[in-house]
Design a protein around this motif. Structure first.
Motif, PDB file in Angstrom:
ATOM      1  N   VAL A 279       0.552  -0.920   0.326  1.00  0.00           N
ATOM      2  CA  VAL A 279       0.217   0.395   0.194  1.00  0.00           C
ATOM      3  C   VAL A 279       0.692   1.501  -0.219  1.00  0.00           C
ATOM      4  O   VAL A 279       0.939   2.240  -0.730  1.00  0.00           O
ATOM      5  N   LEU A 280       1.835   1.168   1.025  1.00  0.00           N
ATOM      6  CA  LEU A 280       2.793   2.113   1.107  1.00  0.00           C
ATOM      7  C   LEU A 280       3.314   2.629  -0.743  1.00  0.00           C
ATOM      8  O   LEU A 280       3.668   3.762  -0.768  1.00  0.00           O
ATOM      9  N   GLU A 281       3.862   1.599  -0.991  1.00  0.00           N
ATOM     10  CA  GLU A 281       4.655   1.388  -2.568  1.00  0.00           C
ATOM     11  C   GLU A 281       3.457   2.169  -3.885  1.00  0.00           C
ATOM     12  O   GLU A 281       4.005   3.021  -3.922  1.00  0.00           O
ATOM     13  N   MET A 282       2.251   1.837  -3.108  1.00  0.00           N
ATOM     14  CA  MET A 282       1.194   2.215  -4.338  1.00  0.00           C
ATOM     15  C   MET A 282       1.135   3.833  -4.087  1.00  0.00           C
ATOM     16  O   MET A 282       0.648   4.601  -4.599  1.00  0.00           O
ATOM     17  N   ILE A 283       1.360   4.154  -2.851  1.00  0.00           N
ATOM     18  CA  ILE A 283       0.656   5.308  -2.852  1.00  0.00           C
ATOM     19  C   ILE A 283       2.244   6.359  -3.270  1.00  0.00           C
ATOM     20  O   ILE A 283       1.925   7.538  -3.480  1.00  0.00           O
ATOM     21  N   GLY A 284       3.308   6.061  -2.510  1.00  0.00           N
ATOM     22  CA  GLY A 284       4.441   6.058  -2.527  1.00  0.00           C
ATOM     23  C   GLY A 284       4.855   7.166  -3.992  1.00  0.00           C
ATOM     24  O   GLY A 284       5.415   7.533  -4.568  1.00  0.00           O
ATOM     25  N   SER A 285       4.724   5.684  -5.062  1.00  0.00           N
ATOM     26  CA  SER A 285       4.943   5.845  -6.076  1.00  0.00           C
ATOM     27  C   SER A 285       3.796   6.919  -7.214  1.00  0.00           C
ATOM     28  O   SER A 285       3.660   6.855  -8.531  1.00  0.00           O
ATOM     29  N   GLY A 286       2.571   6.978  -6.793  1.00  0.00           N
ATOM     30  CA  GLY A 286       1.131   7.815  -7.312  1.00  0.00           C
ATOM     31  C   GLY A 286       0.507   6.920  -8.066  1.00  0.00           C
ATOM     32  O   GLY A 286      -0.090   7.701  -8.552  1.00  0.00           O
ATOM     33  N   ALA A 287       1.100   6.003  -8.037  1.00  0.00           N
ATOM     34  CA  ALA A 287      -0.178   4.556  -8.341  1.00  0.00           C
ATOM     35  C   ALA A 287      -1.787   5.215  -7.697  1.00  0.00           C
ATOM     36  O   ALA A 287      -2.608   4.899  -8.485  1.00  0.00           O
ATOM     37  N   ILE A 288      -1.764   5.071  -6.582  1.00  0.00           N
ATOM     38  CA  ILE A 288      -2.696   5.900  -5.908  1.00  0.00           C
ATOM     39  C   ILE A 288      -2.058   6.928  -5.001  1.00  0.00           C
ATOM     40  O   ILE A 288      -1.911   7.273  -4.526  1.00  0.00           O
ATOM     41  N   THR A 289      -3.440   7.613  -5.151  1.00  0.00           N
ATOM     42  CA  THR A 289      -2.849   8.870  -4.128  1.00  0.00           C
ATOM     43  C   THR A 289      -4.259   9.230  -3.146  1.00  0.00           C
ATOM     44  O   THR A 289      -5.267   9.277  -3.054  1.00  0.00           O
ATOM     45  N   VAL A 290      -3.745   9.865  -1.986  1.00  0.00           N
ATOM     46  CA  VAL A 290      -5.117  10.106  -0.895  1.00  0.00           C
ATOM     47  C   VAL A 290      -4.692  10.961  -0.983  1.00  0.00           C
ATOM     48  O   VAL A 290      -4.552  12.549  -0.567  1.00  0.00           O
ATOM     49  N   ASN A 291      -6.515  11.570  -1.565  1.00  0.00           N
ATOM     50  CA  ASN A 291      -6.680  13.477  -0.582  1.00  0.00           C
ATOM     51  C   ASN A 291      -7.180  14.015  -0.196  1.00  0.00           C
ATOM     52  O   ASN A 291      -8.440  13.242   0.481  1.00  0.00           O
ATOM     53  N   ILE A 292      -6.710  14.717   0.549  1.00  0.00           N
ATOM     54  CA  ILE A 292      -7.223  14.984   1.936  1.00  0.00           C
ATOM     55  C   ILE A 292      -8.404  16.331   1.662  1.00  0.00           C
ATOM     56  O   ILE A 292      -7.137  16.990   1.761  1.00  0.00           O
ATOM     57  N   ASP A 293      -9.165  16.330   2.237  1.00  0.00           N
ATOM     58  CA  ASP A 293     -10.323  17.417   1.734  1.00  0.00           C
ATOM     59  C   ASP A 293     -10.729  17.853   2.773  1.00  0.00           C
ATOM     60  O   ASP A 293     -11.223  18.474   2.791  1.00  0.00           O
ATOM     61  N   GLN A 294     -10.573  17.185   3.878  1.00  0.00           N
ATOM     62  CA  GLN A 294     -10.575  17.805   5.505  1.00  0.00           C
ATOM     63  C   GLN A 294      -9.321  17.849   6.546  1.00  0.00           C
ATOM     64  O   GLN A 294      -8.455  16.269   6.544  1.00  0.00           O
ATOM     65  N   ARG A 295      -9.288  18.535   7.160  1.00  0.00           N
ATOM     66  CA  ARG A 295      -8.818  18.680   8.739  1.00  0.00           C
ATOM     67  C   ARG A 295      -9.617  18.977   9.168  1.00  0.00           C
ATOM     68  O   ARG A 295      -9.907  20.515   9.599  1.00  0.00           O
TER      69      ARG A 295
END
Length: 321
Positions: A279-295
């Protein structure tokens, strides 16, 4: 340390900010200073008692942060960035002690916020697609609630492996969000969903439905499946499905269904490192992106729960200590 706890189940108002001391880490433990904390629907299930916990209890399964101190036998060094999403409960806190074998070291390519917002959702996505449904390139997959945090990652991961994706969401704006992440088709959730799915698939239906909504979409999800298709129910955003007539699976085409949970697929440190590492590889490579829409500030966790349960959020959300 500051932490969010609750002494009785109920609505968001049961969440309370308390102050505690953090003891020195014991053997095999680390003391972690959280920099970002993930907000997930399962947190609301714990708070309401849908998934019962001994009370009083902390909240939250997922966070990222920096190792501040280590106990005997721990090889991690202070200053190391780590993340986790497998619990134990208590991530809604500025600091905590946790077993060293329950965290993974974060690569430089993954930020603390991306790890805190994306690990639990990413690990959920990984097990659903790759080890539960075992989706193959060319298969048709239906994703209800496709604009949410898990929904967006499901769409992206499915497209990365070559599946055809039909995204469903509650409003046209949310459908547009899902389409922006690569879905082939988008539908607004209503009573015609299954009919529209049939039209898009030439009358056949989809091979797999990955449904985190629960009660509101269960019947429509079954009606959207091809003969011998698979419904994976993994959440209760609209409430639990409730009693089911098992014979309905035969009447609707010898269907398969499972009520899956990530914690039966991530059983210990080897799974954390191997599948969590993917999972971290997929995020780090940009294959999947995490959109943080709220903080939200940690102290505003109750409002974050209100917004999540009322479906006013999109993408992923983090609490900032």
């Amino acid at each position: 340390m500051s932490a969010i706890t609750f002494a009785a189940v109920g609505g968001p108002d049961v969440l309370e900010l308390v102050e505690n001391e953090v003891p020195a880490p014991g053997p095999g433990e680390i003391r972690l200073r959280h920099t970002a904390i993930g907000l997930n629907f399962i947190d609301t299930y714990h708070r309401t008692g849908l998934y019962p916990l001994p009370l009083p209890s902390g909240v939250g399964l997922e966070a990222a942060g920096v190792v501040e101190a280590v106990g005997a036998g721990v090889t991690l060094q202070p200053g190391t960035r780590v993340g986790y999403c497998w619990g134990p409960i208590g991530a809604y806190a500025t600091h905590r002690n946790i077993a060293a074998d329950r965290v993974v070291v974060l690569p430089d390519s993954v930020s603390d916020e991306a790890a805190a917002a994306g690990m639990l959702k990413g690990c959920t996505t990984e097990f659903l697609i790759e080890r539960c449904a075992r989706v193959q390139a060319g298969q048709w997959v239906l994703v209800p609630a496709a604009a949410g945090g898990v929904g967006q990652l499901l769409v992206k991961w499915l497209k990365a492996i070559g599946a055809h994706v039909i995204a469903v969401a509650g409003t046209p704006d949310k459908v547009a969000i899902a389409m922006g992440h690569g879905a082939d088709h988008g539908l607004v959730q209503d009573e015609t969903m299954a009919t529209q799915v049939r039209a898009l698939t030439g009358g056949r239906g989809v091979d797999v439905v990955l449904d985190g909504v629960g009660k509101a979409t269960f019947d429509m999800s079954l009606d959207s499946l091809a003969r011998r298709g698979l419904l994976v129910s993994f959440g209760n955003a609209s409430g639990p499905v409730g009693p089911v007539d098992f014979g309905i699976l035969a009447r609707k085409g010898s269907l398969f269904t499972t009520r899956a949970t990530m914690f039966d697929y991530y059983l210990g440190p080897d799974d954390y490192r191997n599948h969590g590492g993917r999972v971290l590889e997929m995020i780090g490579s940009g294959a999947i992106t995490v959109n943080i829409d709220q903080r939200y500030a940690l102290k505003d966790a109750a409002q974050a729960h209100r917004d999540l349960e009322s479906r006013r959020t999109t993408g992923s959300t983090v609490l900032i200590p």
